[in-house]
Design a protein around this motif. Structure first.
Motif, short mmCIF file in Angstrom:
data_model
loop_
_atom_site.label_atom_id
_atom_site.label_comp_id
_atom_site.label_asym_id
_atom_site.label_seq_id
_atom_site.Cartn_x
_atom_site.Cartn_y
_atom_site.Cartn_z
N UNK A 88 -11.34 6.33 1.67
CA UNK A 88 -10.55 5.74 2.75
C UNK A 88 -9.15 5.33 2.29
N UNK A 89 -8.99 5.05 1.01
CA UNK A 89 -7.74 4.45 0.51
C UNK A 89 -6.73 5.52 0.12
N UNK A 90 -6.41 6.37 1.05
CA UNK A 90 -5.60 7.57 0.80
C UNK A 90 -4.22 7.27 0.21
N UNK A 91 -3.43 6.34 0.76
CA UNK A 91 -2.06 6.17 0.25
C UNK A 91 -2.00 5.86 -1.24
N UNK A 92 -3.03 5.16 -1.76
CA UNK A 92 -3.01 4.80 -3.18
C UNK A 92 -3.86 5.74 -4.03
N UNK A 93 -4.87 6.35 -3.44
CA UNK A 93 -5.72 7.25 -4.21
C UNK A 93 -5.12 8.65 -4.34
N UNK A 94 -4.44 9.10 -3.31
CA UNK A 94 -3.83 10.44 -3.31
C UNK A 94 -2.37 10.35 -2.89
N UNK A 95 -1.57 9.56 -3.62
CA UNK A 95 -0.19 9.29 -3.17
C UNK A 95 0.70 10.52 -3.13
N UNK A 96 0.59 11.39 -4.14
CA UNK A 96 1.46 12.56 -4.17
C UNK A 96 1.14 13.51 -3.02
N UNK A 97 -0.14 13.72 -2.77
CA UNK A 97 -0.54 14.60 -1.67
C UNK A 97 -0.07 14.07 -0.34
N UNK A 98 -0.28 12.77 -0.11
CA UNK A 98 0.13 12.18 1.16
C UNK A 98 1.65 12.24 1.31
N UNK A 99 2.38 11.94 0.25
CA UNK A 99 3.84 11.98 0.34
C UNK A 99 4.33 13.39 0.66
N UNK A 100 3.70 14.38 0.06
CA UNK A 100 4.08 15.77 0.33
C UNK A 100 3.83 16.12 1.80
N UNK A 101 2.67 15.75 2.32
CA UNK A 101 2.36 16.04 3.71
C UNK A 101 3.30 15.31 4.66
N UNK A 102 3.60 14.08 4.33
CA UNK A 102 4.49 13.28 5.17
C UNK A 102 5.89 13.85 5.20
N UNK A 103 6.41 14.21 4.03
CA UNK A 103 7.74 14.81 3.98
C UNK A 103 7.79 16.12 4.76
N UNK A 123 10.15 9.58 16.86
CA UNK A 123 10.49 10.97 16.54
C UNK A 123 9.22 11.71 16.13
N UNK A 124 8.42 11.06 15.28
CA UNK A 124 7.13 11.63 14.89
C UNK A 124 6.13 10.50 14.69
N UNK A 125 4.87 10.88 14.65
CA UNK A 125 3.77 9.96 14.36
C UNK A 125 2.94 10.55 13.22
N UNK A 126 2.62 9.72 12.24
CA UNK A 126 1.68 10.11 11.18
C UNK A 126 0.62 9.03 11.07
N UNK A 127 -0.63 9.43 11.17
CA UNK A 127 -1.74 8.47 11.06
C UNK A 127 -2.66 8.93 9.94
N UNK A 128 -3.00 7.99 9.07
CA UNK A 128 -3.86 8.26 7.93
C UNK A 128 -5.19 7.54 8.14
N UNK A 129 -6.27 8.30 8.10
CA UNK A 129 -7.66 7.81 8.18
C UNK A 129 -8.13 7.52 9.60
N UNK A 151 0.82 -1.21 0.00
CA UNK A 151 0.00 0.00 0.00
C UNK A 151 0.86 1.26 0.00
N UNK A 152 2.07 1.16 0.55
CA UNK A 152 2.95 2.32 0.71
C UNK A 152 3.94 2.47 -0.44
N UNK A 153 3.74 1.78 -1.54
CA UNK A 153 4.74 1.75 -2.62
C UNK A 153 5.19 3.15 -3.04
N UNK A 154 4.24 4.04 -3.26
CA UNK A 154 4.59 5.38 -3.73
C UNK A 154 5.29 6.19 -2.64
N UNK A 155 4.83 6.06 -1.40
CA UNK A 155 5.47 6.79 -0.31
C UNK A 155 6.89 6.27 -0.04
#
Length: 279
Positions: free
Chosen positions: A255-270, A118-124, A38-42
């Motif tokens: 609900x499927x954020x990592x695969x439906x909006x990968x670029x947005x999620x990666x940007x927020x995570x970075x 160091x940090x926590x990121x939770x999606x959904x 699921x995290x392939x793009x990230x």
């Protein structure tokens, strides 16, 4: 990306890894009914920016860590797996990211082992305390969460989900997950015992204890078309974080954020990781 096998006392976890071995470590936790894929793009994005990223197939999803009893999937065991995996990787401290059930494990890990993160990121997934509050006060959330009760039936649920070339299982992805990923997940969960193990997360019963307020720097990403978690629980989550907190809402995303909006999620995570680079 490379495949890893991570040996722990609980068994051997399969994982995907990328990035320089000396890079800042990030652990990514998937949910149901998926795998570390699921995290392939990230994974690719974080690795390109110098992070060391590992995404394990969690307990029950890895054939080498697949106990049979539902009670072996209690939250305390799932949190212990995170600790065991990161210790085996030699990570004294790390950034933790989770989606769906992986998000729940991430919240509980942040509560039990705040000094390791160091940090926590939770999606959904809202904070478990926020979800519990909302289940008592919000009829909409009770309706959304009914499936969690329904899926505890065994083996009825497995038979129904896998019938007709896993037609019901495939519908869960709502056309929002790449078809090749859907085929991979279905193939993975169609193997003997795999879907039962995944559903045991729902059958394990309530967590062993209570969860408190999180003081780890936290990013929470929620999407407006999430079928499982409504706005009330999402907004309530901020009351359960006392550390630096950022809440991001993705409009029109399921609900499927990592695969439906990968670029947005990666940007927020970075952005989140860089903001707390010195934590």
């Amino acid at each position: 990306m490379v495949d890893l096998s991570i040996s722990t006392r609980a068994g051997v976890f399969d994982a995907i890894a990328a990035g320089p071995p000396e890079g800042r470590p990030v652990l990514l936790l998937h949910g149901f009914p998926q795998t570390g894929l699921v995290w392939q793009r990230q994974i690719a994005t974080l690795a390109e920016h110098g992070y060391r990223v590992v995404a394990p197939d969690q307990r029950g999803y890895s054939p080498g860590a697949r106990p049979q009893r539902p009670e072996d999937y209690r939250m305390s065991h799932l949190v212990d797996d995170v600790v065991a995996i990161t210790e085996e990787l030699g990570w004294a401290a790390f950034d933790l990211v989770g989606h769906d059930w992986g998000g729940a494990v991430a919240w509980w890990t942040a509560d039990a082992h705040p000094r390791r993160l160091r940090t926590l990121t939770v999606v959904s997934t809202p904070h478990p305390g926020a979800l519990a509050t909302t289940l008592r006060t919000d009829q909409d959330q009770r309706h959304r969460s009914q499936y969690m009760i329904d899926w505890r039936e065994t083996p009825t649920t497995e038979e129904r989900m896998l019938a007709d070339n896993a037609r019901e299982l495939r519908t869960l992805y709502a056309g929002k997950v790449p078809p090749d990923h859907v085929d991979t997940y279905v193939r993975h969960l169609s193997r003997p015992g795999a879907l039962t193990a995944a559903l045991n997360w729902y059958r394990a019963g309530r967590p062993d204890g209570t969860i408190g307020v999180i003081d780890v720097p936290t990013l929470y990403v929620w999407s407006t078309k999430d079928s499982a978690f409504g706005q009330a629980a999402a907004q309530e989550t901020g009351r359960w974080v006392k550390g630096p907190y950022r809440f991001e809402t993705l409009q029109g995303v399921s609900h499927w954020v990592p695969e439906e909006a990968p670029e947005t999620l990666s940007r927020l995570l970075l952005g989140h990781l860089r903001t707390h680079d010195q934590h």
